[in-house]
Design a protein around this motif. Structure first.
Motif, PDB file in Angstrom:
ATOM      1  N   ALA A 110       0.834  -1.209   0.000  1.00 19.43           N
ATOM      2  CA  ALA A 110       0.000   0.000   0.000  1.00 19.43           C
ATOM      3  C   ALA A 110       0.864   1.253   0.000  1.00 19.43           C
ATOM      4  O   ALA A 110       0.536   2.249  -0.671  1.00 19.43           O
ATOM      5  CB  ALA A 110      -0.932  -0.014   1.208  1.00 19.43           C
ATOM      6  N   PHE A 111       1.997   1.224   0.714  1.00 18.86           N
ATOM      7  CA  PHE A 111       2.891   2.384   0.729  1.00 18.86           C
ATOM      8  C   PHE A 111       3.637   2.519  -0.597  1.00 18.86           C
ATOM      9  O   PHE A 111       3.907   3.641  -1.052  1.00 18.86           O
ATOM     10  CB  PHE A 111       3.873   2.282   1.893  1.00 18.86           C
ATOM     11  CG  PHE A 111       3.243   2.537   3.225  1.00 18.86           C
ATOM     12  CD1 PHE A 111       2.945   3.830   3.624  1.00 18.86           C
ATOM     13  CD2 PHE A 111       2.923   1.487   4.080  1.00 18.86           C
ATOM     14  CE1 PHE A 111       2.362   4.076   4.850  1.00 18.86           C
ATOM     15  CE2 PHE A 111       2.323   1.726   5.308  1.00 18.86           C
ATOM     16  CZ  PHE A 111       2.032   3.023   5.692  1.00 18.86           C
ATOM     17  N   VAL A 112       3.975   1.380  -1.219  1.00 16.46           N
ATOM     18  CA  VAL A 112       4.592   1.437  -2.544  1.00 16.46           C
ATOM     19  C   VAL A 112       3.650   2.138  -3.518  1.00 16.46           C
ATOM     20  O   VAL A 112       4.045   3.046  -4.260  1.00 16.46           O
ATOM     21  CB  VAL A 112       4.933   0.025  -3.050  1.00 16.46           C
ATOM     22  CG1 VAL A 112       5.434   0.080  -4.494  1.00 16.46           C
ATOM     23  CG2 VAL A 112       5.976  -0.635  -2.152  1.00 16.46           C
ATOM     24  N   ALA A 113       2.384   1.718  -3.519  1.00 12.19           N
ATOM     25  CA  ALA A 113       1.398   2.312  -4.428  1.00 12.19           C
ATOM     26  C   ALA A 113       1.150   3.784  -4.104  1.00 12.19           C
ATOM     27  O   ALA A 113       1.017   4.617  -5.002  1.00 12.19           O
ATOM     28  CB  ALA A 113       0.086   1.520  -4.346  1.00 12.19           C
ATOM     29  N   LEU A 114       1.111   4.104  -2.789  1.00  9.43           N
ATOM     30  CA  LEU A 114       0.858   5.474  -2.363  1.00  9.43           C
ATOM     31  C   LEU A 114       1.943   6.423  -2.858  1.00  9.43           C
ATOM     32  O   LEU A 114       1.652   7.556  -3.287  1.00  9.43           O
ATOM     33  CB  LEU A 114       0.765   5.519  -0.835  1.00  9.43           C
ATOM     34  CG  LEU A 114       0.574   6.897  -0.186  1.00  9.43           C
ATOM     35  CD1 LEU A 114      -0.791   7.476  -0.576  1.00  9.43           C
ATOM     36  CD2 LEU A 114       0.700   6.787   1.332  1.00  9.43           C
ATOM     37  N   TRP A 115       3.195   5.975  -2.817  1.00 11.89           N
ATOM     38  CA  TRP A 115       4.328   6.826  -3.168  1.00 11.89           C
ATOM     39  C   TRP A 115       4.882   6.517  -4.558  1.00 11.89           C
ATOM     40  O   TRP A 115       5.991   6.966  -4.913  1.00 11.89           O
ATOM     41  CB  TRP A 115       5.421   6.678  -2.110  1.00 11.89           C
ATOM     42  CG  TRP A 115       4.973   7.145  -0.752  1.00 11.89           C
ATOM     43  CD1 TRP A 115       4.107   8.161  -0.485  1.00 11.89           C
ATOM     44  CD2 TRP A 115       5.374   6.613   0.517  1.00 11.89           C
ATOM     45  NE1 TRP A 115       3.940   8.305   0.874  1.00 11.89           N
ATOM     46  CE2 TRP A 115       4.702   7.366   1.523  1.00 11.89           C
ATOM     47  CE3 TRP A 115       6.215   5.581   0.916  1.00 11.89           C
ATOM     48  CZ2 TRP A 115       4.862   7.106   2.887  1.00 11.89           C
ATOM     49  CZ3 TRP A 115       6.370   5.318   2.268  1.00 11.89           C
ATOM     50  CH2 TRP A 115       5.700   6.091   3.242  1.00 11.89           C
ATOM     51  N   ASN A 116       4.147   5.772  -5.341  1.00 10.55           N
ATOM     52  CA  ASN A 116       4.617   5.339  -6.653  1.00 10.55           C
ATOM     53  C   ASN A 116       5.055   6.511  -7.533  1.00 10.55           C
ATOM     54  O   ASN A 116       6.052   6.424  -8.260  1.00 10.55           O
ATOM     55  CB  ASN A 116       3.509   4.545  -7.348  1.00 10.55           C
ATOM     56  CG  ASN A 116       3.881   4.104  -8.739  1.00 10.55           C
ATOM     57  OD1 ASN A 116       4.918   3.482  -8.950  1.00 10.55           O
ATOM     58  ND2 ASN A 116       3.031   4.431  -9.709  1.00 10.55           N
TER      59      ASN A 116
END
Length: 333
Positions: free
Chosen positions: A121-127
């Motif tokens: 979820a953090f990867v996607a959030l900061w993608n």
């Protein structure tokens, strides 16, 4: 100065070993002064000559670091899957080396994948805070594109691995000894492998299986103890330097269900072992195994082992090259 953000790389496993290799290559090229290392306080390696900061890993600490240093660096390499928590006005690359984060999207209902889903979820959030993802194999490019994180043009392939140093090579390799170098996370599939070894024993076959399971994995250790008490030849070494095992055993067996790269496969092949491996894309991305098997089928695993005990298979071939020098050039330029 170039930042290597490795705050989420601890001390054991493939990620830390890749980071150590990259640090050593930077040093061998005399480029230490051009890099700043942001490290987990548990990470152990010689970083003399590098500007660096060791810190307890945490999302808030990482956010504060970027807020305080956002104008300090000319380029950033995030070395643990997760882009920066802020958008920077410099080129940012993220080295993505954990397939389980991407797999969690498909297995969100599973308790075992829940912590991976949170991290994803953090990867996607900061993608949008990274310009591209650097990966090891074409398979990982497909996974990132499928997840909608980046188009293929924003996925750069730079596989890196340290060639195996034959610190110990036995004059004689035991043709009845197998090794699986891995921690015992659920996706590493130790339970199925142990059941296959019990199945072999019940058939009257008793090859030696060497494992590297640490004290963290209580249920797997109990399973090993039960089989040992039964007479099954399993030797668990815990976390050790595996070079002696690589030189001693004729075979590596690798039933893992998910890998971003499968570094142990390359190490084993480099050391001259024949490898029995799961018939999965991550395997075929790095080696041409001696034998393939269905990693979910106890009978298939035991049959593969029984077959090589009777007739030696062909050699394992490595199908990927170390491109660490190209990675370093890409980061520098």
């Amino acid at each position: 100065m170039i930042l290597i953000d490795a705050l989420f790389i601890a001390n054991e496993g493939g990620g830390p070993n890749l980071l150590r290799y990259l640090i050593d290559v930077i040093r061998s090229n005399g480029k230490e002064s051009e890099f700043f290392l942001y490290l987990d306080e548990r990470f152990q390696h010689d970083v003399s000559g590098f500007a660096h900061l060791r810190s307890k890993a945490g999302l808030l600490k990482r956010l504060n670091f970027y807020r305080q240093n956002r104008e300090r660096f000319s380029r950033v390499l995030c070395f643990a899957n997760t882009p920066p928590p802020v958008r920077l006005n410099v080129p940012v690359h993220t080295y993505f080396h954990n397939q389980m984060l991407l797999e969690s999207r498909r297995r969100f209902a599973s308790k075992q994948y829940f912590r991976f889903l949170l991290r994803y979820a953090f990867v996607a959030l900061w993608n949008n805070n990274t310009d591209d993802y650097i990966v090891q194999t074409p398979h990982m490019v497909e996974e990132i594109v499928s997840a909608g994180l980046k188009p293929e043009t924003r996925c750069k392939q730079f596989p890196i691995f340290k060639p195996f140093e034959r610190a110990y090579v036995a004059d004689y390799r035991s043709l009845t000894e197998f090794v699986y170098v891995s921690a015992a996370s659920f996706y590493k599939n130790h339970t199925t492998l142990l059941n296959a070894w019990e199945h072999l024993f019940d058939r009257g076959l008793n090859p030696v299986l060497h494992l590297t399971v640490t004290d963290t994995y209580t249920s797997v250790l109990l399973h090993i103890k039960r089989l040992q008490d039964k007479g099954v030849q399993i030797i668990n070494h815990g976390y050790i330097d595996t070079s002696e095992l690589y030189g001693r055993c004729a075979y590596m067996i690798y039933p893992s269900l998910n890998e971003s790269f499968g570094l142990s496969l390359i190490e084993g092949a480099n050391a001259g072992m024949k490898i029995l491996a799961a018939d999965l894309p991550y395997v075929r991305s790095v080696i041409e195994a001696s034998v393939y098997f269905d990693p979910l089928d106890v009978g298939a695993i035991s049959q593969a082992v029984a077959a090589v005990l009777q007739n030696a298979p062909s050699l394992t071939k490595i199908v990927v090259e170390d491109r660490v020098d190209e990675l370093l050039e890409y980061i520098l330029n």
